[in-house]
Design an enzyme around this catalytic site. Structure first.
Site, mmCIF file in Angstrom:
data_model
loop_
_atom_site.group_PDB
_atom_site.id
_atom_site.type_symbol
_atom_site.label_atom_id
_atom_site.label_comp_id
_atom_site.label_asym_id
_atom_site.label_seq_id
_atom_site.Cartn_x
_atom_site.Cartn_y
_atom_site.Cartn_z
ATOM 1 N N ASP A 355 0.866 -1.174 0.000
ATOM 2 C CA ASP A 355 0.000 0.000 0.000
ATOM 3 C C ASP A 355 0.904 1.226 0.000
ATOM 4 O O ASP A 355 1.858 1.297 0.778
ATOM 5 C CB ASP A 355 -0.887 -0.009 1.238
ATOM 6 C CG ASP A 355 -1.780 1.214 1.305
ATOM 7 O OD1 ASP A 355 -2.521 1.449 0.349
ATOM 8 O OD2 ASP A 355 -1.706 1.931 2.319
ATOM 9 N N THR A 357 0.438 4.648 0.665
ATOM 10 C CA THR A 357 0.396 5.585 1.775
ATOM 11 C C THR A 357 0.744 4.884 3.085
ATOM 12 O O THR A 357 0.134 3.882 3.449
ATOM 13 C CB THR A 357 -1.002 6.219 1.892
ATOM 14 O OG1 THR A 357 -1.335 6.813 0.641
ATOM 15 C CG2 THR A 357 -1.030 7.278 2.978
ATOM 16 N N ASP A 605 -1.597 0.206 6.545
ATOM 17 C CA ASP A 605 -1.715 0.873 7.838
ATOM 18 C C ASP A 605 -3.134 1.359 8.123
ATOM 19 O O ASP A 605 -3.484 1.616 9.254
ATOM 20 C CB ASP A 605 -0.744 2.049 7.948
ATOM 21 C CG ASP A 605 -1.092 3.179 6.980
ATOM 22 O OD1 ASP A 605 -1.800 2.914 5.988
ATOM 23 O OD2 ASP A 605 -0.651 4.313 7.220
#
Length: 857
Positions: A355, A357, A605
């Site tokens: 991912d 970000t 996250d």
């Protein structure tokens, strides 16, 4: 619990199937505890609902609930309990068999033949101590980084440990929070909760006051407050979470293979033990004669020697120690391993989904530029309102440093941001900021064909690796006379029609300085990478290029991805950088890759990553991530440093490669012990070893060297086929050792030394076969320790020196009942030993050419 909350509670999944009895007993104890909690709850003083919603519980009410044990504490740990550790290391099938053998030897034989008992005790003690040390380290780490709950008490908002939540507490729920206990909503501002981890339903559920918020679910949009009505063992997810942690295990090739080996050996032991006991009694004159003469005692000791030799008692121990030491080593590097075999799992991964970000970038946004198209009055105050919102996401929160004067008007309605929707909206009924304001992805908010100038500016920004967000406006009149509050009342009916661009806001994310080197490491190791994000594909592509990711094009727009998994897998074979990926698509991407036999790791996250992390073979969460994300992950990078992943891979490789070596040693011994036992049992010969002689063989050729080999560095790349490779080496090498033993023993029986008789003759034969197995097994150790470095060479040299000392020191020879053979038996021993070592060497070279063993490290 009100009726509406009860109705919305989904049915529990049946998790009782295939549970051990200990677990079922624990669940019955929990049922009794629930009954006690219900009685304690009924005895509480009534609480004023209005006052509770405004100020929460006071200190006295909290104390009353703690005294009644109405807290959210649940007796489930992230690692095994002390009793479970002791039970796993002491009360095993093999230890039970060895314990019975120990008692027999102490009762009917020479205590010196009970030496293997000390080895069993030492193995169990080492296993308990090492795993307990690992448990303490990991538990401390888990406590320090445990999720927190946000509650309202005495009118003050507080962050407390999840276990400290009590019955009737008022929870304050924000985006990214995991609901810590079953609660009934008191207020809801466009609150959406993801219950997929509980019910399997992937779509977020909109919640209104009076609805239930189940423990274990995650807030994905909006915010609200809720009154806790079930804590601890009573909550919906308490048992469910424990079962998921306990039974949703990492697919560990090592663990699966060793369990199969143990199962095969356990079944083989039953008929072989019967055969050995009958053979030893027959070798001493038959059952009746042996019992009458007392020779049955010697027969029992010989049978014990055979049984002890067949059991690979230290294999499971050293595997557990390897996992535990790896977890402790990684804990020092701020990597929390939530399930020990996950260390091995990452070493097997051949596909990593990243991912963007929070993984490739630091996750912190800063406003880089603003382009104004139509300066509608109040637009700056609307941005300030967005930045100051208590439920602002990272992008909106970054506005607060540049826009500080928020509008004083109260919003009449809101649509909160979600990663699936990709925009948020707010409506003001009066003042300069009156109308509907939408903040989100330009191509979503404006559509593909409208306002080309704004879309072109967004396209250019995305190509530079920047995140572009459009602020758009719509007046009340442009809604065909429909009041703004009605326009936003139902989120699913909200329309984006009639919006005009006001300003394009461009945000910058800092790329992690370690990201490029980490990705380069994975590429060098032959691991494929997929970068997936909810951002604009061109933004994702630009960040990917910044970290050295080589690919063609501007990224793939996930809105064009097919729903069919097979077709999706075909797209993923071609595309490696994807943008505008929804949470459900992230899960589908993981499943599609797994359908093509990839072992998939997923990093993330945000709460939107939780589904994908749960379904991945190895889920890796950032320490700064949402509580729901960390709860379903196998590994947590506590300091958020992506650069730790190569260390995890290295630990996994060390564990796999070293456990494979150790397994080869143990199973070689088990193979030759089984062959000897069967042959001796069929021929009805006396067993050629005393238990104390096999103890020195096991210690010097397997036990001591295996312990050190399991902990030494080893960077060999993972190769699938652990069990196949192990058996391809262990069975032939064990057969060679068995052939050498039987050849020397047969020679000793066929050509006895005329100068000796009785027990001296037997002792000479036993010494000859002991020397044979020691030397050939040491050669096996030498082949498995390759390529030699300083430590491995020192280890093998130390074992050879130990053999020399045992043979040279009179006390050692006497203790182990060893008399060095002479004449023809000594010559035969030397010749057979040399032939055995040559055969082991040829086997090793043959398997090396076939790729069944490897020296590359």
């Amino acid at each position: 619990m009100n009726q509406s909350a009860a109705k919305q509670r989904p049915p529990r999944r049946d998790l009782t199937r295939n549970k051990p009895k200990s677990t079922l007993l624990a669940e019955r104890r929990e049922e009794h505890r629930r009954a006690a909690m219900a009685a304690a709850r009924a005895a509480l003083a009534p609480v004023d609902a209005v006052a509770l919603a405004e100020t929460g519980l006071d200190a006295g009410q909290v104390h009353e609930r703690r005294a009644a044990e109405l807290t959210n504490a649940v007796a489930h740990e992230s690692s095994r309990s002390i009793w479970a550790i002791v039970r796993a290391n002491v009360f095993t099938l093999f230890n039970t068999v060895l314990g019975c053998c120990l008692v027999l030897v102490l009762v009917v034989g020479d205590p010196r033949d009970a030496l293997f008992g000390f080895i069993v005790v030492a193995n169990a003690a080492i296993g308990v101590v090492q795993e307990y040390r690992a448990k303490r380290t990991l538990d401390k780490l888990a406590v320090l980084h445990a999720p927190r709950a946000r509650v309202l008490r005495d009118g003050v908002e507080s962050d407390i440990a999840v276990a400290e939540v009590v019955h009737d507490d008022v929870l304050l729920l924000r985006t990214g929070d995991q609901v810590p206990a079953d609660a009934t909503l008191l207020s809801s501002e466009a609150l959406e909760i993801d219950e997929s981890l509980l019910t399997g339903e992937s779509d977020p559920v909109s919640k209104a006051p009076g609805d239930a918020a189940l423990s274990g679910s995650a807030v994905v949009a909006g915010y609200g407050s809720a009154r806790v009505h079930a804590v601890g063992a009573e909550s919906y997810a308490s048992g469910l979470t424990a079962e998921a942690r306990r039974f949703s295990l990492v697919n560990s090739e090592i663990r699966n293979s060793i369990n199969r080996i143990i199962l095969y050996i356990a079944w083989a032991l039953i008929p072989i033990i019967v055969l050995v006991i009958n053979g030893q009694m027959s070798a001493h004159g038959g059952w009746a004669a042996a019992i009458a003469s007392g020779q049955w005692r010697i027969a029992v000791v010989s049978a014990v020697a055979s049984i002890v030799a067949m059991i690979p008692e230290g294999l499971v121990l050293l595997t557990s120690i390897s996992f535990g030491m790896a977890a402790v080593s990684l804990a020092r590097k701020q990597v929390l391993v939530q399930e020990l075999p996950a260390v091995e799992g990452l070493a097997r991964v051949d596909m990593v989904c990243l991912d963007k970000t929070g993984t490739l970038t630091e996750g912190r946004m800063e406003l880089a530029d603003t382009t104004v198209f139509t300066p509608v009055p109040g637009w700056e105050s609307v941005l300030a309102w967005q930045g100051a919102h208590p439920n602002a996401n990272a992008t909106a929160a970054a506005l607060s440093s540049s826009y500080t004067q928020a509008t004083a008007e109260l919003a009449t309605a809101e649509v909160h941001f979600s990663s699936a929707r990709k925009y948020s909206a707010v409506s003001f009924g009066h003042g300069p900021a009156a109308g509907d304001w939408v903040l989100g992805a330009p191509e979503v908010v404006l559509g593909a064909g409208a306002h080309p100038e704004a879309l072109a500016a967004s396209y250019d920004a995305a190509g530079k690796g920047l995140r572009a967000v459009i602020l758009a406006h719509r007046t009340v009149q442009e809604q065909a006379g429909k009041p703004s509050s009605e326009g936003l009342a139902a989120e699913e009916e909200f329309s984006l029609a009639g919006l005009a661009p006001v300003a394009l806001l461009v945000f910058r994310e800092r790329v992690r300085p370690d990201a490029g080197a980490t990705l380069a490491y994975f590429r060098e190791q032959g691991v494929e990478l997929k970068i997936i994000s909810g951002d604009n594909p061109r933004t994702v592509a630009a960040v990917a290029r910044d970290v050295g990711f080589i690919f063609d094009g501007d990224g793939y727009d996930a809105r064009e991805l097919p729903d069919d998994l097979e077709a999706l897998a075909d797209v993923l074979e071609r595309e490696s950088v994807l943008g505008r990926v929804t949470p459900e698509q992230k899960k589908s991407i993981v499943l599609a890759l797994q359908s093509r036999d990839h072992v998939v790791a997923m990093t993330g996250d945000g709460v939107n990553d939780a589904l994908a992390l749960k379904h991945a073979d190895i889920g890796i969460a950032m320490g700064s991530g949402a509580a729901a994300t960390k709860a379903v992950s196998r590994l947590v990078l506590l300091d958020g440093q992506f650069s730790h992943l190569p260390s995890v891979v290295a630990e996994g490789r060390r564990v796999i490669a070293n456990v494979e070596r150790v397994a080869n040693l143990f199973l070689t011994k088990t193979t030759y012990a089984i062959i000897i036992s069967v042959v001796i049992g069929v021929l009805m010969w006396r067993y050629p070893f005393l238990p104390r002689q096999l103890s020195i063989v096991s210690s010097m050729t397997i036990g001591i060297p295996a312990f050190f080999l399991a902990l030494l560095p080893n960077a060999r790349r993972y190769q699938p086929g652990f069990l196949r490779r192990t058996l391809m080496f262990a069975i032939p090498s064990g057969t060679i050792v068995a052939a050498c033993i039987m050849a020397v023993y047969a020679f000793a029986r066929a050509f006895p030394n005329p100068a000796l008789s009785g027990e001296l003759l037997i002792r000479e034969a036993q010494t000859a076969v002991t020397m044979t197995v020691l030397l050939v097994a040491l050669w096996v150790l030498g082949t498995l320790a390759r390529p030699f470095d300083k430590w491995r060479a020192l280890l093998v040299a130390a074992m050879v020196l130990g053999l020399v000392l045992v043979m040279a020191v009179p006390f050692a020879r006497k203790f182990f009942a060893l008399d060095i053979p002479s004449g023809g038996l000594l010559a035969a021993t030397i010749a057979v030993t040399a032939a055995g070592c040559i055969a082991i060497e040829l086997l090793y070279r043959f398997l090396k050419k076939r790729g069944a063993v490897s020296e590359r490290e």
